[in-house]
Every structure is written in structure tokens, then in C-alpha cells.
Write an enzyme that holds these catalytic residues in place. Structure first.
Site, PDB file in Angstrom:
ATOM      1  N   ALA A  25      46.992  20.977  74.280  1.00  0.00           N
ATOM      2  CA  ALA A  25      46.498  19.627  73.998  1.00  0.00           C
ATOM      3  C   ALA A  25      45.012  19.720  73.685  1.00  0.00           C
ATOM      4  CB  ALA A  25      46.732  18.718  75.203  1.00  0.00           C
ATOM      5  N   GLU A  26      44.683  19.596  72.408  1.00  0.00           N
ATOM      6  CA  GLU A  26      43.305  19.840  71.998  1.00  0.00           C
ATOM      7  C   GLU A  26      42.340  18.792  72.532  1.00  0.00           C
ATOM      8  OE1 GLU A  26      45.900  20.009  69.972  1.00  0.00           O
ATOM      9  OE2 GLU A  26      45.963  22.133  69.414  1.00  0.00           O
ATOM     10  N   GLN A  65      42.835  26.813  67.878  1.00  0.00           N
ATOM     11  CA  GLN A  65      43.675  27.904  67.375  1.00  0.00           C
ATOM     12  C   GLN A  65      43.603  28.044  65.855  1.00  0.00           C
ATOM     13  OE1 GLN A  65      48.101  27.974  68.319  1.00  0.00           O
ATOM     14  NE2 GLN A  65      47.250  29.523  69.691  1.00  0.00           N
ATOM     15  N   HIS A  79      46.951  25.405  58.470  1.00  0.00           N
ATOM     16  CA  HIS A  79      46.394  26.672  58.955  1.00  0.00           C
ATOM     17  C   HIS A  79      45.347  27.243  58.001  1.00  0.00           C
ATOM     18  CE1 HIS A  79      50.026  26.378  61.375  1.00  0.00           C
ATOM     19  NE2 HIS A  79      49.646  27.406  62.112  1.00  0.00           N
TER      20      HIS A  79
END
Lengths: 364, 339
Positions: B75-76, B98, B145
Site C-alpha cells: 500500500a503505497e 517499486q 512500469h
């Protein structure tokens, strides 16, 4: 719902013994102190509302009706504990010893908070709904790393308390705080003042289940307390803080109360709630019930109540005078505190601003 | 100012120079900071036992323990919000996001709390938090990403934003960032993680200083992160065609080291800004604006931008069409030299 004192000011004999014992251990001085805190908090809150109406504050978020929830929990804290407020915890601030005028700075527009949080272990007011529950949890994780939990030293073991409202429970941040506190077994008490409204939206727009039920899903205890009963709030908060300090981890308290005033001075509660409901809650007033009990028990007399009323008026006048005297910051202040280390843009823009301002000198 | 005198001193005991990948250069930089300051703690998803998805924190939990290399819940916002609390308690959290595209749940804590806390508290509270973000494309990844979201943070007052482009800088800049009193967003060009290079015994310069990585006379090319290597390759090719490019690695996006940039552009009269991020309101837009404001009469040609198109980052099969490469830089050089 835990209740020790009925709205009529009578002790609840059927309440859990653990909490009754804590209430019974309070000295008469402490009980009179609670009353004084409640009255003085309500008084400067009223003064702030008046100051807003007169244009001296841009906005004010009144705590009217929530005094017992705030003072009861605030008085359960020890000096080394740390409180993370929303923007309405004027009663908690009072208990921590924060000057009420400091609370007015952001509402007057002279700063965005401005006090040193580490002075009284009372964090800056947080307007982002629910964010402070994560800040509190992180702080509690730091407390754990400092070895300030479960040592048995009453002056060292530290708890953290996170204040938030019923509306905030819908924020992801609050759920994430419960996750982080749970998996880390952090010494934090989640203190939810359910004042029934998130601005205009009632509880049923925020939750399907009672709020305190949530704690179980995150793996720690939760309970509901009568938020207008200062004895009960003090007792349950003390138990929760003691558990946190001793290493038993987090807990969740839902203080069931009612926001008697508007969300803020910009709000109009007549558009979304019935006056009959407000009238019903007036009968559960946190100050009247404590006063009735103190008087009935002979713990306080008329002279005491009169003296507190006088002190409250003096506080109102003092807060008013000092609020109005708060100086406006200099325009260059906006550049002063952004960065701790040198920053070329701050230097350049401060020079540009100062040069522009000085270009008007001598102009008519 | 962020020039890491402590880091420099500590370096004397280490065996420099050393050859390293950029990823390992950051690992050893983090290790040095953690050895120097017990308040430094790492937080992130999968950074402990796994060592992070790029293995940047590999081995650190084994040596520093689970309290200092924290495998957080997924959970950022929770990671960033608790990092705030830890910093309030006196810790120096280094948060790993990440992947670039996963920072957005934490955005509120970064821009509303971390960036503003010092100003809100009138200087009483500082939050020396470092947010490490592997960023950029070129690795054939799935959606979310490959993004370059640095402009969001560079636009936010109260934050500092830096980008490393080679192992030496990566190793020293992460230590300088951790020692900085202000919050720092630390971008790591993920497609350069496996580039090797020599780490010298001390930082080359202050954290917020730009580096002229190739001197030249005809065109100033401003780049950072993954585009520094691309731009140096373009400069090599341009030289063979008779055009001399001066390549500046910005290193710091906020603040920008305008002295170095403006001195160069005044000399060359021409400037190109290269970044992977979409050009609209990107760093190139700010640089072009400042350059025309401050050296208008030195310019021989308009400032050009070479960057990503203004679309969501495309699927990996066509990402090479989106990303600036050597040929797109040279095409911009040709257009500039035509003036």
C-alpha cells in the site's frame, strides 16, 4: 456502548468494573479539572466562532458537543505520548497545553499551523482527511524502534493517539493505517469521534456496519463509548493507551457523539438535518451531565461553578484580544521556510518579489 | 548544501575505485548511509528477503534487520504516510516505490504533507525522506512500469528531484540525498541499472549541480537519467558529421543548475532538451522558457525538445517509436543547425 454517567448525571452501576474502577480512582481535584477543561474549551471555541462572524477569522471548525470526547481522551495522555489531530481537536490541544491562540493562526490566515509540534507532542492540524492516521502509525513504528514500548517504565513507555472522524473512516488512508498498525503491533490508539456527520453526509452514507466493528477485521480490539460521557471516555482511552504502552498493540475507540454546530462556519446544517434531532442531543450535553453529578455528589459547589464561568469569560476576552493582535506575516515569509537547505529559486524569487515591492516606494 | 562531506569522509575507508553496475552502486550507497546513520531505514514492497524487484536492496535486511529494512504491506499511501510519521520521530526513511507507475497512491502524502511540512510548521519540522523511484521505459514492460513522472514532483515546491545516470553518481547521489535535510525524490533509470562503470572515492559534485559530461561548441544538449547515454552516443555520431555537441547531465531537476546551463547555451547559441517524458509541460518546457528569458540574445535558433509523445506510455511492441533515440536527437541537431 460503554457509559459510566447517564445524561442525567447518574452513575451506571452495570458498566464494566474495569472502567468504573478507573473513574472511581479520579480525585475530586481531577474531576473538577475535567469540568474546568470542558467549560473553558467550549468558551474559547465559542469566542472563535464569534471572531469568525466578525471577520477576524476566515473560518472556524467548532467542537461544540464534542468536548467530553476530546478532554476525556486528552487527559488520559501522558506527557511523552503524542497526539495527531484533525483540525477540530481544540479540546485535545487544550489538554496538551497548546495556546488556543496558536490554533487560530491557520483560521486567521497568518500561518498554516505554525506551532512546534514537539513542544507539547501535539502535531499540526491536518486538513487532509485521514492522512494523520498514517502519520500517527508511522510515529508509533518509530516509538517501537526507539524501544519505548513495554519496558515497564511509566515515564518511558509511549503511546500515540490518532484522531479522526466518521467521514474519515471511508478514506483509504485510515484503512491502510489500521493495516500497518495491526501487522506491526504498533502502540497507537485510533480515536474516532463519530459526530454523525461528514459535513452533510450522515453515517449511513459512510458505513454499513458500526465503525468500531472494523477493528476486529484488522486484528485488534474496538469498542464504542458514549462520547458525551467524559468519565467513560477517559476510562476507555486510559485502558487503550496503557495497552499500547505496554506492548499490546493498537486499538480502536469509537466515541459516539454529535456535532452540535456546523461542520465549519461556512456550513448550513439546517439543510440536511432536523432540529428535533439536535434538540434530542442537547439533552445529552457533556458538560451538564458532569455538572449535575459533581453537584449531586458534593464534589463541587456553586462558588466553584461560578468561578469557572468567570475564568471562562476571562479566557474568551484574552483569546479575542490576542487573536486580533496576531501580526500579519511579511510577504517574504512565503519564501522563508520551504526548504531547510539553500535553494536558488527561493533566493531569486525573494529578490524579485522584494524588488517589485520596493518599486512602489515613494509612489502615491 | 547536500555536498555530503560526511559521505566523503567515510569513503576513505572503502576500497575505491570499484567497478559496479548502477543497481549495485545504489546498494552499496544505501549500505554506507545505513552504516553511518542508525536512523536511516529502508521501506518498501519486497525489499527485504527478496531484495527488491531490481535487487537494489539485496542483502541489506540480512545485515541490518527487519526493523531497518522493512517489508511493508502492499500500500503505497500507507508506506509514504508511515514514512512521514517515522521522520517526525527522528528517522530518515528511504522509501522504494517499486515502479514509477505505482507512486500515485502515495502522491497525496508526497505533495500535501512531505512537500509542505517545513513551511506549514514555520521551519519547526523537517522531513528528510528520500523516495526512490525506478523510472523510464525501454525494458519491454507491461503497463504502468515504464513511466517518467518527474515533472509532477519537480512542479511541487518543497521537494527536490534528482536523477542519476551512471554508477558513480548513483552511488554518491543516493548518500547525498539521504543526508539532505529536505525531502528528495530520487529517480533511478531502470534500463541503465545493469550499466557498469567505475565508482570513484568521492562524489564529483554537490547533489544539485549539473555536470558537463561532454564539452562541445555548436549545440548544448540537456539530458538526464536514461537519456544521458543516448545523448552521448548522438554526440559521437554528430562529431563524425562535423557538429560539436556539448552534453550536460542535469542530475538535479529541482532545483535546476541554471548557471551551468545558461553559461553553455550562451556559448553555443543552440539548445536541445532530451527526455523520455512527454514534452507537454515537461522539464523541457521549463528549460526552454528559462533559456529564452535569460539568454534570448545569445540564441541562434529556437530551443528544441526531443521527448516522448503526448500519449499514455505505449505498449512495449511500439515503445521504441515513442522513446527518443540517437536518430531523433540528430534530427533535432540538423534542424537547429539549419538556422
Amino acid at each position: 456502548m460503554i457509559q459510566l454517567l447517564t445524561p442525567e448525571g447518574e452513575l451506571v452501576e452495570s458498566a464494566p468494573q474495569q472502567y468504573r474502577d478507573i473513574a472511581a480512582s479520579l480525585t475530586d481535584d481531577e474531576l473538577r479539572g475535567f469540568y474546568r477543561d470542558l467549560v473553558l474549551t467550549r468558551r474559547f471555541d465559542a469566542e472563535a466562532t464569534a471572531l469568525q462572524r466578525q471577520g477576524e477569522l476566515g473560518l472556524w471548525a467548532s467542537l461544540l458537543g464534542q468536548e467530553a470526547a476530546q478532554v476525556g481522551s486528552g487527559r488520559a495522555l501522558r506527557p511523552q505520548d503524542y497526539a495527531f489531530p484533525t483540525y477540530r481537536e481544540h479540546g485535545v490541544a487544550w489538554c496538551r497545553g497548546v495556546d488556543p491562540v496558536n490554533l487560530m493562526g491557520m483560521f486567521r490566515g497568518v500561518n498554516h499551523g505554525g506551532w512546534d509540534p514537539n513542544d507539547k507532542n501535539f502535531h499540526l492540524y491536518t486538513i487532509i482527511i485521514g492522512a494523520q492516521t498514517l502519520h500517527a502509525t508511522g510515529y508509533a513504528m518509530g516509538v517501537q524502534r526507539d524501544g519505548a514500548v513495554g519496558t515497564g517504565d511509566p515515564d518511558r513507555d509511549t503511546a500515540v493517539i490518532a484522531y479522526f472522524g466518521d467521514g474519515a473512516t471511508s478514506q483509504g488512508d485510515v484503512s491502510e493505517a489500521l493495516v500497518f498498525a495491526g501487522v506491526n503491533n504498533s502502540p497507537v490508539v485510533f480515536f474516532c469521534q463519530n459526530n454523525q456527520f461528514a459535513i452533510s453526509e450522515p453515517n449511513e452514507k459512510q458505513t454499513r456496519a458500526p465503525l468500531y466493528h472494523r477493528a476486529r477485521g484488522f486484528g485488534f480490539p474496538g469498542l464504542r463509548v458514549d462520547g458525551n460521557d467524559i468519565l467513560a471516555v477517559y476510562a476507555v482511552t486510559k485502558v487503550a493507551l496503557d495497552a499500547a504502552r505496554s506492548g499490546e498493540g493498537p486499538s480502536f475507540i469509537e466515541a459516539f457523539t454529535y456535532r452540535m454546530g456546523a461542520h465549519t462556519t461556512s456550513d448550513d446544517p439546517t439543510k440536511y438535518r432536523l432540529s428535533a434531532e439536535v434538540e434530542r442531543w442537547k439533552l445529552r450535553d457533556p458538560i451538564e451531565r458532569l455538572k449535575a453529578w459533581l453537584a449531586h455528589e458534593g464534589k463541587a459547589d456553586r462558588a466553584f461553578f461560578d468561578a469557572i464561568a468567570k475564568e471562562a469569560d476571562d479566557l474568551g476576552a484574552d483569546v479575542r484580544a490576542r487573536c486580533i493582535a496576531l501580526p500579519d506575516p511579511a510577504g517574504t515569509d512565503m519564501f522563508e521556510y520551504v526548504y531547510g537547505e539553500d535553494h536558488p529559486v527561493m533566493v531569486a524569487e525573494r529578490e524579485e518579489f522584494t524588488a517589485y515591492q520596493s518599486s512602489f516606494e515613494g509612489a502615491h | 548544501m547536500g555536498d555530503a562531506t560526511t559521505a566523503t569522509t567515510a569513503a576513505s575507508t572503502a576500497n575505491y575505485p570499484v567497478n559496479s553496475t548502477m543497481a549495485k552502486a545504489i546498494t552499496t550507497g544505501l549500505r554506507a548511509s545505513m552504516e553511518r546513520d542508525p536512523k536511516v531505514i529502508l521501506m518498501g514492497e519486497d525489499i527485504g528477503k527478496l531484495g527488491g524487484v531490481f535487487r537494489v536492496t539485496e542483502g541489506l535486511q540480512k545485515d541490518f534487520g527487519e526493523d531497518r529494512v522493512v517489508d511493508t504491506p502492499l500500500a503505497e499511501a500507507g508506506i509514504m504516510g508511515t514514512a512521514v510519521g517515522l521522520a517526525l520521530r527522528g528517522y530518515r526513511p528511504v522509501v522504494e516505490i517499486q515502479f514509477d507507475g505505482f507512486v500515485y497512491p502515495a502522491f497525496d502524502h508526497i505533495v500535501s504533507t512531505i512537500a509542505k511540512m517545513r513551511a506549514r510548521s514555520l521551519g519547526h519540522v523537517e522531513l528528510p525522506i528520500v523516495v526512490r523511484i525506478p523510472f523510464g521505459g525501454g525494458i519491454g514492460a507491461v503497463e504502468h512500469h515504464s513511466e517518467s513522472n518527474e515533472a509532477y514532483f519537480a512542479h511541487t515546491a518543497g521537494l527536490r528531484v534528482v536523477v542519476c545516470s551512471n554508477p558513480h553518481d548513483a552511488h554518491w547521489m543516493i548518500q547525498q540525498a539521504i543526508e539532505c535535510r529536505d525531502p528528495v525524490i530520487f529517480y533511478e533509470p531502470k534500463r541503465r541499472y545493469w550499466d557498469k562503470g567505475e565508482i570513484g572515492p568521492a562524489p564529483s559534485r554537490g547533489l544539485f549541480e549539473a555536470a558537463t559530461v561532454r564539452p562541445g561548441t555548436d549545440v548544448t544538449v540537456l539530458a538526464y537519467g536514461p537519456m544521458v547515454r543516448t545523448t552521448l552516443q548522438a554526440a559521437q555520431a554528430a562529431e563524425e558529421e562535423g557538429t560539436s555537441l556539448e552534453v550536460i547531465d542535469l542530475r538535479s531537476l529541482s532545483p535546476l543548475d541554471m548557471d551551468v546551463i545558461l553559461e553553455s547555451v550562451r556559448r553555443t547559441g543552440r539548445c536541445i532538451v532530451v527526455h523520455e517524458a512527454s514534452t507537454f509541460l515537461g522539464l523541457g518546457a521549463e528549460l526552454a522558457a528559462q533559456i529564452q528569458e535569460k539568454c534570448f540574445y545569445s540564441l541562434e535558433a529556437p530551443v528544441l525538445r526531443v521527448g516522448g509523445y503526448n500519449v499514455p506510455y505505449p505498449q512495449s511492441r511500439i515503445e521504441e517509436d515513442f522513446l527518443p533515440d540517437l536518430d531523433r536527437v540528430l534530427d533535432a541537431v540538423d534542424r537547429l543547425m539549419a538556422h
